[in-house]
Design an enzyme around this catalytic site. Structure first.
Site, PDB file in Angstrom:
ATOM      1  N   GLU A  60       0.831  -1.204   0.000  1.00 43.33           N
ATOM      2  CA  GLU A  60       0.000   0.000   0.000  1.00 43.33           C
ATOM      3  C   GLU A  60       0.864   1.252   0.000  1.00 43.33           C
ATOM      4  O   GLU A  60       0.586   2.222  -0.729  1.00 43.33           O
ATOM      5  CB  GLU A  60      -0.929   0.014   1.216  1.00 43.33           C
ATOM      6  CG  GLU A  60      -1.851   1.225   1.236  1.00 43.33           C
ATOM      7  CD  GLU A  60      -2.533   1.420   2.570  1.00 43.33           C
ATOM      8  OE1 GLU A  60      -3.758   1.641   2.582  1.00 43.33           O
ATOM      9  OE2 GLU A  60      -1.838   1.366   3.619  1.00 43.33           O
ATOM     10  N   TRP A  82      -8.146  -2.402   0.086  1.00 42.49           N
ATOM     11  CA  TRP A  82      -8.973  -1.323  -0.459  1.00 42.49           C
ATOM     12  C   TRP A  82     -10.177  -1.855  -1.227  1.00 42.49           C
ATOM     13  O   TRP A  82     -10.969  -1.058  -1.774  1.00 42.49           O
ATOM     14  CB  TRP A  82      -8.136  -0.411  -1.354  1.00 42.49           C
ATOM     15  CG  TRP A  82      -7.354   0.602  -0.589  1.00 42.49           C
ATOM     16  CD1 TRP A  82      -6.084   0.478  -0.118  1.00 42.49           C
ATOM     17  CD2 TRP A  82      -7.796   1.903  -0.196  1.00 42.49           C
ATOM     18  NE1 TRP A  82      -5.694   1.615   0.549  1.00 42.49           N
ATOM     19  CE2 TRP A  82      -6.726   2.506   0.515  1.00 42.49           C
ATOM     20  CE3 TRP A  82      -8.972   2.616  -0.374  1.00 42.49           C
ATOM     21  CZ2 TRP A  82      -6.820   3.798   1.036  1.00 42.49           C
ATOM     22  CZ3 TRP A  82      -9.064   3.905   0.148  1.00 42.49           C
ATOM     23  CH2 TRP A  82      -7.997   4.479   0.849  1.00 42.49           C
ATOM     24  N   TYR A 105      -4.932   9.170  -1.737  1.00 38.71           N
ATOM     25  CA  TYR A 105      -3.606   9.539  -1.241  1.00 38.71           C
ATOM     26  C   TYR A 105      -2.541   9.701  -2.321  1.00 38.71           C
ATOM     27  O   TYR A 105      -1.844  10.713  -2.366  1.00 38.71           O
ATOM     28  CB  TYR A 105      -3.126   8.481  -0.237  1.00 38.71           C
ATOM     29  CG  TYR A 105      -3.987   8.364   0.985  1.00 38.71           C
ATOM     30  CD1 TYR A 105      -3.849   9.235   2.061  1.00 38.71           C
ATOM     31  CD2 TYR A 105      -4.958   7.367   1.078  1.00 38.71           C
ATOM     32  CE1 TYR A 105      -4.642   9.130   3.185  1.00 38.71           C
ATOM     33  CE2 TYR A 105      -5.764   7.252   2.197  1.00 38.71           C
ATOM     34  CZ  TYR A 105      -5.604   8.133   3.245  1.00 38.71           C
ATOM     35  OH  TYR A 105      -6.406   8.020   4.359  1.00 38.71           O
ATOM     36  N   CYS A 164      -7.957   9.752   5.724  1.00 38.46           N
ATOM     37  CA  CYS A 164      -8.004   9.732   7.190  1.00 38.46           C
ATOM     38  C   CYS A 164      -6.700  10.271   7.767  1.00 38.46           C
ATOM     39  O   CYS A 164      -6.718  11.054   8.712  1.00 38.46           O
ATOM     40  CB  CYS A 164      -8.258   8.317   7.697  1.00 38.46           C
ATOM     41  SG  CYS A 164      -9.864   7.651   7.241  1.00 38.46           S
ATOM     42  N   ARG A 184      -7.048  12.656  11.043  1.00 42.46           N
ATOM     43  CA  ARG A 184      -8.337  13.229  11.447  1.00 42.46           C
ATOM     44  C   ARG A 184      -9.273  12.189  12.035  1.00 42.46           C
ATOM     45  O   ARG A 184     -10.093  12.483  12.909  1.00 42.46           O
ATOM     46  CB  ARG A 184      -9.023  13.895  10.246  1.00 42.46           C
ATOM     47  CG  ARG A 184      -9.451  12.899   9.176  1.00 42.46           C
ATOM     48  CD  ARG A 184     -10.386  13.476   8.125  1.00 42.46           C
ATOM     49  NE  ARG A 184     -10.721  12.442   7.155  1.00 42.46           N
ATOM     50  CZ  ARG A 184     -11.717  11.571   7.285  1.00 42.46           C
ATOM     51  NH1 ARG A 184     -12.495  11.610   8.358  1.00 42.46           N
ATOM     52  NH2 ARG A 184     -11.957  10.673   6.348  1.00 42.46           N
ATOM     53  N   ASP A 187      -9.264   4.586  13.166  1.00 44.28           N
ATOM     54  CA  ASP A 187      -9.805   3.284  13.565  1.00 44.28           C
ATOM     55  C   ASP A 187      -8.712   2.599  14.381  1.00 44.28           C
ATOM     56  O   ASP A 187      -7.791   2.007  13.839  1.00 44.28           O
ATOM     57  CB  ASP A 187     -10.155   2.509  12.289  1.00 44.28           C
ATOM     58  CG  ASP A 187     -10.541   1.058  12.538  1.00 44.28           C
ATOM     59  OD1 ASP A 187     -10.495   0.618  13.702  1.00 44.28           O
ATOM     60  OD2 ASP A 187     -10.864   0.373  11.561  1.00 44.28           O
TER      61      ASP A 187
END
Length: 282
Positions: A60, A82, A105, A164, A184, A187
């Site tokens: 990733e 994803w 991203y 995120c 922000r 999880d």
């Protein structure tokens, strides 16, 4: 701070977090604000109280660094993290074909602010934020502007999942490179262990590419939460004692951030507790 800091935050959210509704409908228990710090000089912060899937993290990260926004390269590498956001139902909401996540991203890191074209692609006229940081690390390592932003307000509603982990800043002191990430939405059980390892590895890669030594990774949070169907898993993880952290070795021949491949990373001494499964909230 080591893995103990993560476990302390996990315990704090579990015991003191406030119950909130959320976008997914699952519900969360969370707090606003928090911070962790990891020393990258001698070890690598891959959690040991549960096995974390390093292959997915590395692929990733390389996907981000290369500016990709379609899941195909991940799927070809056997990485499915994803896929839940790449279904026809998810991507159709944004007028995109299955697998196309929009300006996520990789786009923001490598082509921020690019011009949208009629065919749904982007011109290559945006800002390559990673290259700019590398240039500044070479020419102005004392700069306080070594920043990469994943959050673009103009495009935040055009993506399958708005970023995120939204902004990170590098800092050079005594020839050591440190990184500070602001996230922000976090999880804490499933996502944050990935984020910690991913940005720690990115810091090591950028350090090597700029002729520096890794320093610290600082991780700051906005909404840090446990989903309501992760509470038992969090308790199980807290019942386990941390083990010695592993070490990560990078291929020393890589001098460009953009030349790294999966085989350039070697993890040593990783002996974690078994993985703990938990559902993903989409």
């Amino acid at each position: 701070m080591s893995e103990a800091g993560y476990l302390q935050l996990l315990r704090e959210v579990l015991e003191k977090g406030k119950v909130r509704r959320d976008r997914t409908g699952v519900g969360t228990r969370g707090l606003f604000g928090g911070q962790l710090r990891f020393d990258l000089r001698e070890s690598f912060p891959l959690l040991t109280t549960k096995k974390v899937h390093l292959k997915s993290i590395v692929h990733e990260l390389l996907w981000f660094v290369r500016g990709h926004t379609h899941v195909e390269p991940l799927q070809e590498a056997g990485v499915s993290i994803w896929d839940e956001w790449a279904t026809p139902e998810q991507t159709a909401r944004f007028g995109r074909t299955a697998g196309d996540l929009g300006p996520v991203y990789g786009h923001q890191w490598r082509n921020f602010g690019a011009t949208a074209q009629a065919d749904g692609t982007w011109a290559r006229d945006g800002v390559d934020q990673l290259q700019r940081v590398l240039d500044d690390l070479r020419d102005r390592p004392e700069s306080r502007r070594l920043i990469v932003s994943g959050w673009n307000p103009k495009e935040a509603d055009q993506v399958a999942l708005p970023p995120c982990h939204t902004l990170f800043q590098f800092h050079v002191q005594d020839d050591e490179l440190s990184c500070h990430l602001y996230q922000r939405s976090a999880d804490l059980f499933l996502g944050v262990p990935f984020n910690i390892a991913s940005y720690a590895l990115l810091t090591m890669m950028v350090a090597q590419a700029s002729g520096k030594r890794p320093g610290d990774f600082v991780h700051s949070f906005g909404d840090v939460h446990l989903y309501s169907n992760h509470l038992e898993q969090a308790q199980e993880q807290l019942s386990r004692a941390p083990r010695p952290p592993p070490r990560m070795k990078l291929n020393p021949q890589r001098t460009s951030l953009f030349d790294f491949v999966f085989e350039d990373f070697t993890l040593e001494g990783y002996e974690p507790h078994p993985a703990i499964k938990a559902p993903v909230a989409v």
